[in-house]
Design a protein around this motif. Structure first.
Motif, PDB file in Angstrom:
ATOM      1  N   TYR A   1       0.834  -1.202   0.000  1.00  0.00           N
ATOM      2  CA  TYR A   1       0.000   0.000   0.000  1.00  0.00           C
ATOM      3  C   TYR A   1       0.876   1.262   0.000  1.00  0.00           C
ATOM      4  O   TYR A   1       0.926   1.994   0.989  1.00  0.00           O
ATOM      5  CB  TYR A   1      -0.941   0.005   1.212  1.00  0.00           C
ATOM      6  N   PRO A   2       1.586   1.519  -1.094  1.00  0.00           N
ATOM      7  CA  PRO A   2       2.445   2.713  -1.137  1.00  0.00           C
ATOM      8  C   PRO A   2       1.608   3.983  -1.154  1.00  0.00           C
ATOM      9  O   PRO A   2       0.544   4.059  -1.766  1.00  0.00           O
ATOM     10  CB  PRO A   2       3.217   2.542  -2.447  1.00  0.00           C
ATOM     11  N   PHE A   3       2.091   5.000  -0.442  1.00  0.00           N
ATOM     12  CA  PHE A   3       1.410   6.295  -0.451  1.00  0.00           C
ATOM     13  C   PHE A   3       2.470   7.389  -0.406  1.00  0.00           C
ATOM     14  O   PHE A   3       3.485   7.265   0.273  1.00  0.00           O
ATOM     15  CB  PHE A   3       0.450   6.440   0.732  1.00  0.00           C
ATOM     16  N   THR A   4       2.229   8.438  -1.152  1.00  0.00           N
ATOM     17  CA  THR A   4       3.156   9.570  -1.176  1.00  0.00           C
ATOM     18  C   THR A   4       2.446  10.881  -0.852  1.00  0.00           C
ATOM     19  O   THR A   4       3.041  11.942  -0.960  1.00  0.00           O
ATOM     20  CB  THR A   4       3.839   9.693  -2.556  1.00  0.00           C
ATOM     21  N   SER A   5       1.188  10.798  -0.469  1.00  0.00           N
ATOM     22  CA  SER A   5       0.439  11.996  -0.112  1.00  0.00           C
ATOM     23  C   SER A   5      -0.603  11.640   0.941  1.00  0.00           C
ATOM     24  O   SER A   5      -0.984  10.468   1.101  1.00  0.00           O
ATOM     25  CB  SER A   5      -0.264  12.589  -1.338  1.00  0.00           C
ATOM     26  N   GLY A   6      -1.068  12.657   1.652  1.00  0.00           N
ATOM     27  CA  GLY A   6      -2.126  12.445   2.628  1.00  0.00           C
ATOM     28  C   GLY A   6      -3.406  11.987   1.967  1.00  0.00           C
ATOM     29  O   GLY A   6      -4.119  11.122   2.506  1.00  0.00           O
ATOM     30  N   ASP A   7      -3.711  12.557   0.811  1.00  0.00           N
ATOM     31  CA  ASP A   7      -4.922  12.152   0.097  1.00  0.00           C
ATOM     32  C   ASP A   7      -4.879  10.676  -0.282  1.00  0.00           C
ATOM     33  O   ASP A   7      -5.880   9.954  -0.153  1.00  0.00           O
ATOM     34  CB  ASP A   7      -5.102  13.007  -1.165  1.00  0.00           C
ATOM     35  N   LYS A   8      -3.725  10.217  -0.752  1.00  0.00           N
ATOM     36  CA  LYS A   8      -3.583   8.813  -1.117  1.00  0.00           C
ATOM     37  C   LYS A   8      -3.719   7.927   0.111  1.00  0.00           C
ATOM     38  O   LYS A   8      -4.374   6.873   0.062  1.00  0.00           O
ATOM     39  CB  LYS A   8      -2.228   8.584  -1.786  1.00  0.00           C
ATOM     40  N   LEU A   9      -3.142   8.332   1.218  1.00  0.00           N
ATOM     41  CA  LEU A   9      -3.237   7.558   2.456  1.00  0.00           C
ATOM     42  C   LEU A   9      -4.686   7.442   2.912  1.00  0.00           C
ATOM     43  O   LEU A   9      -5.157   6.351   3.280  1.00  0.00           O
ATOM     44  CB  LEU A   9      -2.384   8.215   3.542  1.00  0.00           C
ATOM     45  N   LEU A  10      -5.438   8.549   2.864  1.00  0.00           N
ATOM     46  CA  LEU A  10      -6.852   8.503   3.253  1.00  0.00           C
ATOM     47  C   LEU A  10      -7.654   7.632   2.289  1.00  0.00           C
ATOM     48  O   LEU A  10      -8.584   6.929   2.705  1.00  0.00           O
ATOM     49  CB  LEU A  10      -7.430   9.917   3.291  1.00  0.00           C
ATOM     50  N   SER A  11      -7.283   7.684   1.020  1.00  0.00           N
ATOM     51  CA  SER A  11      -7.969   6.847   0.025  1.00  0.00           C
ATOM     52  C   SER A  11      -7.767   5.366   0.324  1.00  0.00           C
ATOM     53  O   SER A  11      -8.715   4.566   0.239  1.00  0.00           O
ATOM     54  CB  SER A  11      -7.453   7.181  -1.374  1.00  0.00           C
ATOM     55  N   ILE A  12      -6.543   4.982   0.697  1.00  0.00           N
ATOM     56  CA  ILE A  12      -6.270   3.585   1.041  1.00  0.00           C
ATOM     57  C   ILE A  12      -7.075   3.182   2.274  1.00  0.00           C
ATOM     58  O   ILE A  12      -7.650   2.090   2.335  1.00  0.00           O
ATOM     59  CB  ILE A  12      -4.757   3.384   1.282  1.00  0.00           C
TER      60      ILE A  12
ATOM     61  N   PRO B   1      -9.517   8.212  10.385  1.00  0.00           N
ATOM     62  CA  PRO B   1      -8.377   8.651   9.566  1.00  0.00           C
ATOM     63  C   PRO B   1      -8.477  10.126   9.183  1.00  0.00           C
ATOM     64  O   PRO B   1      -7.459  10.830   9.155  1.00  0.00           O
ATOM     65  CB  PRO B   1      -8.455   7.736   8.342  1.00  0.00           C
ATOM     66  N   GLU B   2      -9.681  10.597   8.914  1.00  0.00           N
ATOM     67  CA  GLU B   2      -9.857  12.001   8.544  1.00  0.00           C
ATOM     68  C   GLU B   2      -9.546  12.929   9.722  1.00  0.00           C
ATOM     69  O   GLU B   2      -8.941  13.990   9.555  1.00  0.00           O
ATOM     70  CB  GLU B   2     -11.285  12.246   8.059  1.00  0.00           C
TER      71      GLU B   2
ATOM     72  N   ALA C   1      -5.212   9.266  16.933  1.00  0.00           N
ATOM     73  CA  ALA C   1      -5.512   7.878  16.571  1.00  0.00           C
ATOM     74  C   ALA C   1      -5.802   7.041  17.814  1.00  0.00           C
ATOM     75  O   ALA C   1      -6.780   6.281  17.862  1.00  0.00           O
ATOM     76  CB  ALA C   1      -4.337   7.283  15.795  1.00  0.00           C
ATOM     77  N   VAL C   2      -4.969   7.189  18.841  1.00  0.00           N
ATOM     78  CA  VAL C   2      -5.150   6.394  20.063  1.00  0.00           C
ATOM     79  C   VAL C   2      -6.448   6.758  20.776  1.00  0.00           C
ATOM     80  O   VAL C   2      -7.095   5.911  21.398  1.00  0.00           O
ATOM     81  CB  VAL C   2      -3.930   6.598  20.992  1.00  0.00           C
TER      82      VAL C   2
ATOM     83  N   THR D   1      -9.818   0.124   2.201  1.00  0.00           N
ATOM     84  CA  THR D   1      -9.589  -1.071   3.011  1.00  0.00           C
ATOM     85  C   THR D   1     -10.416  -1.092   4.295  1.00  0.00           C
ATOM     86  O   THR D   1     -10.489  -2.131   4.964  1.00  0.00           O
ATOM     87  CB  THR D   1      -8.104  -1.162   3.402  1.00  0.00           C
ATOM     88  N   ASN D   2     -10.988   0.074   4.643  1.00  0.00           N
ATOM     89  CA  ASN D   2     -11.676   0.240   5.925  1.00  0.00           C
ATOM     90  C   ASN D   2     -10.721   0.019   7.095  1.00  0.00           C
ATOM     91  O   ASN D   2     -11.080  -0.539   8.127  1.00  0.00           O
ATOM     92  CB  ASN D   2     -12.880  -0.702   6.045  1.00  0.00           C
ATOM     93  N   TRP D   3      -9.475   0.447   6.887  1.00  0.00           N
ATOM     94  CA  TRP D   3      -8.435   0.333   7.903  1.00  0.00           C
ATOM     95  C   TRP D   3      -8.103   1.699   8.482  1.00  0.00           C
ATOM     96  O   TRP D   3      -8.370   2.740   7.872  1.00  0.00           O
ATOM     97  CB  TRP D   3      -7.160  -0.250   7.309  1.00  0.00           C
ATOM     98  N   SER D   4      -7.477   1.676   9.641  1.00  0.00           N
ATOM     99  CA  SER D   4      -6.894   2.895  10.216  1.00  0.00           C
ATOM    100  C   SER D   4      -5.543   3.163   9.553  1.00  0.00           C
ATOM    101  O   SER D   4      -4.995   2.303   8.844  1.00  0.00           O
ATOM    102  CB  SER D   4      -6.702   2.724  11.720  1.00  0.00           C
ATOM    103  N   ILE D   5      -5.005   4.342   9.789  1.00  0.00           N
ATOM    104  CA  ILE D   5      -3.685   4.676   9.241  1.00  0.00           C
ATOM    105  C   ILE D   5      -2.624   3.726   9.784  1.00  0.00           C
ATOM    106  O   ILE D   5      -1.748   3.259   9.041  1.00  0.00           O
ATOM    107  CB  ILE D   5      -3.337   6.140   9.569  1.00  0.00           C
TER     108      ILE D   5
END
Length: 466
Positions: free
Chosen positions: A172-183, A374-375, A368-369, A187-191
């Motif tokens: 799950y490579p990401f290079t931006s915050g938008d991409k990370l939120l999209s992942i 994620p948003e 997060a804790v 996936t319905n996963w947390s960061i």
């Protein structure tokens, strides 16, 4: 390029990741290369030249000591910090140095460690050049290294295909915050779960969990050492260690603090002071993501563990995470975005790249804790940086003491408030994390060089050295 959580969080020694850890690693790399290339036995002299910010503040940051330790084969994460004074005293008194502990050469510090305060390499403001000579004065090997922040060292001119190949391995490579939120949405996963899945590229679940808790253990030990050491810090200003005194005062009036809801912030200050006073004294710390900002994340994680949500041991071999795992993984994901798209080097973008990034990372980890989406986590990270934009790096006397120690405490308090503000919203906000990272990079580029870890601007020139 930062990929792994363990690239962002590394065990090292103070006082600076760029100016101490980086030069030590570079010197050790150079010495190892002499051995690998079969020219160590012919080497009779090694010269190290430090440029830019390294040359300007290298003395105060211990760059000279770091170079000597690295040439002797010591690494930042394993060197015995208590033995360092004797090791350096031995080199200075004998006027010789044993390369990798096995090949003695003449070594006179003022001749073999040169600092150019007004010259910089074209590639980066933290540049250094090593040259090895034979008995006839012929160059056996020369190499340039760049200390690019957070203890990261790269060889000038080296291709980065290997790094890019490693990056392409993660699922799950990401290079931006938008991409990370999209992942996270897909996936319905947390960061932290996204980071965990990527980390499995190199390590087992057990190794990841163990490694994260080793980082947390070193952070806790650093706080305890900071609380056990009193007196003044090294250097001409005789800065008083404040962590032990403040902690004692809080314990003495424990009952009264119950009536003051803000007294918890005094403890946050204690944790940050303890870490950064240890760092200033050359002690063992975790780069998080740098040494100059090493107190922010431990202070916030201590706050979380002791006042908010004591660490829940819910780790399982299937990849379940406890609060420490969640905090550090989330913080690392945010740190990677800064490393990829801006900088964590004070010499490149000022202290917004050090304390500012640490504040942003800590805000995200805490959000997060505390159950943030994620948003909301992305919003916390954005708030943490937005209010550190333009922060200069102006260490008085080239020492990581004033204003650095208090600045870490302020960064930790900002991180806590950023997380709380983000959790009171729904994650929707005007300025995205990507936009604030871009702004930080551009602000750093516009910032005058004298405000970027040179000790030639700001507080550094308005405090008279006695």
């Amino acid at each position: 390029m930062a990929i792994s959580v363990f690239d962002l969080f590394k065990v090292g020694i103070g006082p600076s990741s760029s100016h101490t850890v980086g030069p030590m690693r570079a010197a050790r790399l150079f010495a190892a290369a002499l051995q690998t290339e079969g020219v160590l036995a012919q080497t009779t002299s090694i010269c190290c030249e430090l440029y830019g910010s390294l040359g300007a503040t290298g003395k105060g940051h211990g760059s000279d000591v770091a170079v000597m330790l690295g040439l002797m084969g010591h690494a930042p994460d394993t060197v015995d910090v208590d033995a360092v004074p004797d090791l350096i005293a031995g080199v200075r008194s004998s006027r010789s140095l044993s390369v990798l502990g096995q090949h003695p050469i003449p070594f006179i510090e003022r001749e073999h460690v040169l600092m150019y305060r007004r010259e910089a390499l074209a590639e980066h403001p933290n540049g250094m050049k090593f040259t090895a000579l034979d008995a006839q004065g012929q160059t056996l090997k020369a190499a340039k290294y760049l200390s690019v922040g957070g203890g990261f060292v790269v060889t000038a001119g080296a291709a980065n295909e290997a790094v890019l190949t490693e990056y392409q391995k993660v699922p799950y490579p990401f290079t931006s915050g938008d991409k990370l939120l999209s992942i996270c949405k897909q996936t319905n996963w947390s960061i932290s779960q996204v980071m965990w899945a990527n980390e499995r590229t190199w390590r087992s679940d057990e190794a990841i969990h163990s490694g994260l808790h080793t980082i947390w253990r070193v952070m806790r030990e650093c706080v305890q050492r900071g609380l056990s050491h009193s007196g003044t810090l090294p250097g001409p200003y005789k800065v008083q260690r404040r962590a032990p005194l403040l902690a004692a005062q809080l314990r003495e009036r424990a009952e009264r603090t119950l009536a003051d809801p803000l007294s918890v912030l005094d403890w946050v200050n204690v944790y940050a002071f303890a870490v950064n006073e240890e760092n200033a004294a050359g002690g063992r710390v975790v780069t998080a993501p740098t040494n100059g900002a090493a107190g922010v994340i431990p202070a916030v994680l201590h706050y979380c563990d002791r006042f908010v949500l004591p660490s829940r041991r819910q780790y399982t071999s299937a990849g379940g995470q406890d609060n420490v795992d969640n905090f550090l993984m989330t913080a690392a994901a945010i740190g990677i975005l800064y490393k990829l798209n801006a900088s964590i080097s004070g010499a490149e973008v000022g202290c917004q790249g050090e304390v500012g990034v640490a504040c942003s990372m800590a805000a995200a980890g805490l959000a997060a804790v505390m159950g943030g989406t994620p948003e909301q986590v992305e919003n916390a990270a954005e708030i943490g940086m937005e209010h550190n934009l333009g922060l200069t790096c102006d260490p008085v006397g080239g020492l990581v003491q004033v204003p650095c120690i208090e600045r870490n405490a302020m960064g930790a308090v900002k991180a806590i408030n950023a997380a709380r503000m983000a959790l009171q919203g729904d994650g929707q906000h005007v300025v995205s994390l990507d936009k604030v990272i871009k702004t930080m990079r551009e602000t750093g580029a516009d910032m005058k060089t004298k405000y970027k870890e040179t000790s030639r601007g700001g507080l550094a020139v308005n405090i008279v050295e006695c």
